[in-house]
Design a protein around this motif. Structure first.
Motif, PDB file in Angstrom:
ATOM      1  N   LEU A   1       0.858  -1.236   0.051  1.00  0.00           N
ATOM      2  CA  LEU A   1      -0.001  -0.005   0.028  1.00  0.00           C
ATOM      3  C   LEU A   1       0.943   1.258   0.088  1.00  0.00           C
ATOM      4  N   VAL A   2       1.944   1.144   0.683  1.00  0.00           N
ATOM      5  CA  VAL A   2       2.916   2.243   0.675  1.00  0.00           C
ATOM      6  C   VAL A   2       3.355   2.652  -0.640  1.00  0.00           C
ATOM      7  N   LYS A   3       3.746   1.624  -1.528  1.00  0.00           N
ATOM      8  CA  LYS A   3       4.366   1.672  -2.829  1.00  0.00           C
ATOM      9  C   LYS A   3       3.110   2.078  -3.804  1.00  0.00           C
ATOM     10  N   LEU A   4       1.985   1.537  -3.433  1.00  0.00           N
ATOM     11  CA  LEU A   4       0.854   2.092  -4.349  1.00  0.00           C
ATOM     12  C   LEU A   4       0.683   3.433  -4.162  1.00  0.00           C
ATOM     13  N   ARG A   5       0.888   4.046  -3.062  1.00  0.00           N
ATOM     14  CA  ARG A   5       0.791   5.521  -2.598  1.00  0.00           C
ATOM     15  C   ARG A   5       1.504   6.208  -3.552  1.00  0.00           C
ATOM     16  N   ILE A   6       2.607   5.805  -3.554  1.00  0.00           N
ATOM     17  CA  ILE A   6       3.786   6.628  -4.490  1.00  0.00           C
ATOM     18  C   ILE A   6       3.389   6.464  -6.048  1.00  0.00           C
ATOM     19  N   TYR A   7       2.877   5.219  -6.497  1.00  0.00           N
ATOM     20  CA  TYR A   7       2.474   4.853  -7.889  1.00  0.00           C
ATOM     21  C   TYR A   7       1.208   5.970  -8.116  1.00  0.00           C
ATOM     22  N   ASP A   8       0.289   6.193  -7.299  1.00  0.00           N
ATOM     23  CA  ASP A   8      -0.761   6.789  -7.470  1.00  0.00           C
ATOM     24  C   ASP A   8      -0.403   8.250  -7.443  1.00  0.00           C
ATOM     25  N   ASP A   9       0.475   8.748  -6.859  1.00  0.00           N
ATOM     26  CA  ASP A   9       0.960  10.070  -6.817  1.00  0.00           C
ATOM     27  C   ASP A   9       1.696  10.307  -8.219  1.00  0.00           C
ATOM     28  N   GLN A  10       2.503   9.376  -8.536  1.00  0.00           N
ATOM     29  CA  GLN A  10       3.155   9.344  -9.861  1.00  0.00           C
ATOM     30  C   GLN A  10       2.194   9.765 -10.986  1.00  0.00           C
ATOM     31  N   ALA A  11       1.166   8.913 -11.023  1.00  0.00           N
ATOM     32  CA  ALA A  11       0.266   8.785 -11.964  1.00  0.00           C
ATOM     33  C   ALA A  11      -0.577  10.110 -11.984  1.00  0.00           C
ATOM     34  N   LYS A  12      -0.986  10.785 -10.737  1.00  0.00           N
ATOM     35  CA  LYS A  12      -1.398  11.980 -10.828  1.00  0.00           C
ATOM     36  C   LYS A  12      -0.675  13.062 -11.584  1.00  0.00           C
ATOM     37  N   ILE A  13       0.677  13.048 -11.207  1.00  0.00           N
ATOM     38  CA  ILE A  13       1.486  13.813 -11.721  1.00  0.00           C
ATOM     39  C   ILE A  13       1.430  13.774 -13.420  1.00  0.00           C
ATOM     40  N   ASP A  14       1.577  12.452 -14.090  1.00  0.00           N
ATOM     41  CA  ASP A  14       1.609  12.425 -15.111  1.00  0.00           C
ATOM     42  C   ASP A  14       0.208  12.917 -16.028  1.00  0.00           C
ATOM     43  N   ASN A  15      -0.861  12.539 -15.345  1.00  0.00           N
ATOM     44  CA  ASN A  15      -2.192  12.916 -15.841  1.00  0.00           C
ATOM     45  C   ASN A  15      -2.515  14.179 -15.461  1.00  0.00           C
ATOM     46  N   GLY A  16      -1.840  14.906 -14.649  1.00  0.00           N
ATOM     47  CA  GLY A  16      -2.118  16.462 -14.177  1.00  0.00           C
ATOM     48  C   GLY A  16      -3.280  16.468 -13.298  1.00  0.00           C
TER      49      GLY A  16
END
Length: 85
Positions: free
Chosen positions: A47-62
């Motif tokens: 879940l901690v890794k998912l948190r980083i991936y989630d933020d990464q995806a939001k930056i990628d998608n704006g």
């Protein structure tokens, strides 16, 4: 595309100083705050890794969200958790 550690580092290096929506924190500060909250809440490493991936995806998608910990039961997050294993 599956994010690699290097691609996440590069993304946060390039765009991490941008403001997180209308908040008074940067994208990187937000990601670190959310990751820290997930760890302190005793969440699993996945879940901690998912948190980083989630933020990464939001930056990628704006896109931006103020949710400190993603819902591990949502279909999107269930898929991401399976990919992390």
């Amino acid at each position: 595309m599956i994010a690699t550690i290097q691609s996440i580092i590069e993304l946060f290096t390039e765009k991490g100083s941008q403001l997180y929506g209308a908040e008074a924190v940067s994208q990187l500060e937000h990601a670190l705050q959310c990751t820290t909250l997930a760890q302190k809440a005793g969440q699993s490493n996945e879940l901690v890794k998912l948190r980083i991936y989630d933020d990464q995806a939001k930056i990628d998608n704006g896109k931006h969200s103020s949710s400190p910990i993603p819902n591990p039961q949502s279909p999107r997050n269930k898929l991401q958790l399976r990919l992390l294993r």
